[in-house]
Design an enzyme around this catalytic site. Structure first.
Site, PDB file in Angstrom:
ATOM      1  N   CYS A 238      19.635  20.414  23.284  1.00  0.00           N
ATOM      2  CA  CYS A 238      20.539  19.359  23.732  1.00  0.00           C
ATOM      3  C   CYS A 238      21.975  19.765  23.459  1.00  0.00           C
ATOM      4  O   CYS A 238      22.326  20.057  22.321  1.00  0.00           O
ATOM      5  CB  CYS A 238      20.236  18.060  23.004  1.00  0.00           C
ATOM      6  SG  CYS A 238      21.396  16.751  23.417  1.00  0.00           S
TER       7      CYS A 238
ATOM      8  N   ARG B 294      18.553  28.784  34.135  1.00  0.00           N
ATOM      9  CA  ARG B 294      19.978  28.416  34.231  1.00  0.00           C
ATOM     10  C   ARG B 294      20.318  27.367  33.164  1.00  0.00           C
ATOM     11  O   ARG B 294      20.955  27.678  32.163  1.00  0.00           O
ATOM     12  CB  ARG B 294      20.294  27.899  35.651  1.00  0.00           C
ATOM     13  CG  ARG B 294      21.780  27.806  35.973  1.00  0.00           C
ATOM     14  CD  ARG B 294      22.481  26.599  35.380  1.00  0.00           C
ATOM     15  NE  ARG B 294      21.878  25.332  35.785  1.00  0.00           N
ATOM     16  CZ  ARG B 294      22.247  24.154  35.274  1.00  0.00           C
ATOM     17  NH1 ARG B 294      23.201  24.086  34.362  1.00  0.00           N
ATOM     18  NH2 ARG B 294      21.646  23.036  35.656  1.00  0.00           N
ATOM     19  N   ASP B 295      19.842  26.152  33.357  1.00  0.00           N
ATOM     20  CA  ASP B 295      20.175  25.059  32.445  1.00  0.00           C
ATOM     21  C   ASP B 295      19.709  25.377  31.023  1.00  0.00           C
ATOM     22  O   ASP B 295      20.389  25.072  30.037  1.00  0.00           O
ATOM     23  CB  ASP B 295      19.499  23.774  32.960  1.00  0.00           C
ATOM     24  CG  ASP B 295      19.979  22.521  32.278  1.00  0.00           C
ATOM     25  OD1 ASP B 295      20.777  22.616  31.332  1.00  0.00           O
ATOM     26  OD2 ASP B 295      19.548  21.427  32.671  1.00  0.00           O
TER      27      ASP B 295
END
Ligand code: MG
Length: 302
Positions: free
Chosen positions: A240, A15-16
């Site tokens: 990031c 997911r992330d």
């Protein structure tokens, strides 16, 4: 100093990780990836997100993923839920575990979920109360706990109060996200001590990013306070969101390697975890973010 004897790793790559990848991954690849993650012994595998999908096209197949996922007994597959629409969609595909999220930064909250912190509390209160009626387990995420890309420093009492609110509403676990990855160990210690005023240490998870190379050190500081839940992403998948090309989520294998060295049990098999990591890197056709995975892939025939 009292390190925990066991640690639960919450694997967030599917997911992330994938939501921060530029390309969309076919549903079948996601399913195979999660199957391999499950085979490594991971007991919590975040599966997808029910955030409004035009915003996150990478996870637009959320319903298909949940319908087709071969859910293994004893494994939780939480999904992110931003609001009642998201919850209803998650309920339709029989999600048993959800995660709600809030930000400790007013500016980040406005940018990310388009509402103030107070409005977000109202929103997730409805979600949590309804989810409880359906016997759904609810995890709470707080982002920007050690810094915000817009505001810089974040006041600890704001984080502590949000954690208290989420916990008292019924979240079984509060995950503290250093979204920007700027925190350092003493800051992590103070953060956990502040949250621990309101939330038992067994219910505190750390979700640290490695943008400035501090994630493992910060996790170690958290372990020393007895924290025993760590969020991570295999191969450091995801990058990031605020610094293109930089590391984001701490890599699961780096966390696991450290925990193994400390004699802390996780139930996760390192070699099998790397098989899952290699699988997704092969599909993405690029090297892993994590140094450990790079070194491992270079020296192992897989
Ligand atoms: Mg993350």
């Amino acid at each position: 100093m009292s390190l925990p004897t066991t640690v639960k790793i919450v694997e967030v790559a599917a997911r992330d990780g994938l939501q921060n990848e530029p390309e969309n991954i076919p549903t079948a690849i996601k399913l195979e990836f999660m199957k391999k993650l499950a085979a490594s012994g991971l007991k919590t595998i975040e599966a997808t997100s029910f955030v409004y999908t035009p915003k996150i096209p990478q996870l637009a197949d959320n319903s298909q993923v949940m319908q087709q996922l071969d859910r293994q007994p004893g494994i939780k597959y939480p999904v992110l839920v931003p609001n009642m629409t998201g919850l209803n969609n998650a309920l339709k595909v029989n999600a048993q575990d959800i995660a709600v999220f809030a930000s400790a930064s007013e500016s980040f909250s406005k940018h990310n979920i388009n509402c103030s912190i107070a409005e977000s509390i109202e929103r997730f209160t409805d979600v949590i109360n309804t989810a409880k009626q359906h016997n759904i387990n609810i995890r709470g995420y707080i982002s920007c706990v050690m810094g915000c890309p817009y505001e810089g420093d974040i006041e600890l009492p704001i984080v502590a109060k949000l954690a208290k609110t989420l916990y008292e509403l019924g979240c079984y676990e509060i995950s503290l996200g250093d979204t920007v990855g700027v925190g350092t160990p003493n800051q992590a210690t103070r953060l956990i001590q502040a949250v621990n005023q309101h939330v038992p240490i067994e219910a505190i998870a750390v979700h640290f990013h490695d943008t400035y190379g501090q994630a493992l050190t910060n996790i170690y500081a958290a372990l020393q306070l007895g924290v025993s839940i760590v969020d991570s992403s295999v191969t450091g998948l995801g990058g990031c969101p605020y610094a293109k090309g930089a590391a984001g989520n701490v890599a699961t294998e780096e966390v696991l390697y450290m925990l193994n060295g400390l004699g802390i049990d996780t139930g996760v098999d390192f070699a099998k975890l790397m098989v899952a990591g290699k699988f997704i890197c092969n599909h993405l056709q690029r090297p892993p973010v994590s140094k450990l995975a790079k070194a491992y892939f270079a020296t192992h025939d897989m």
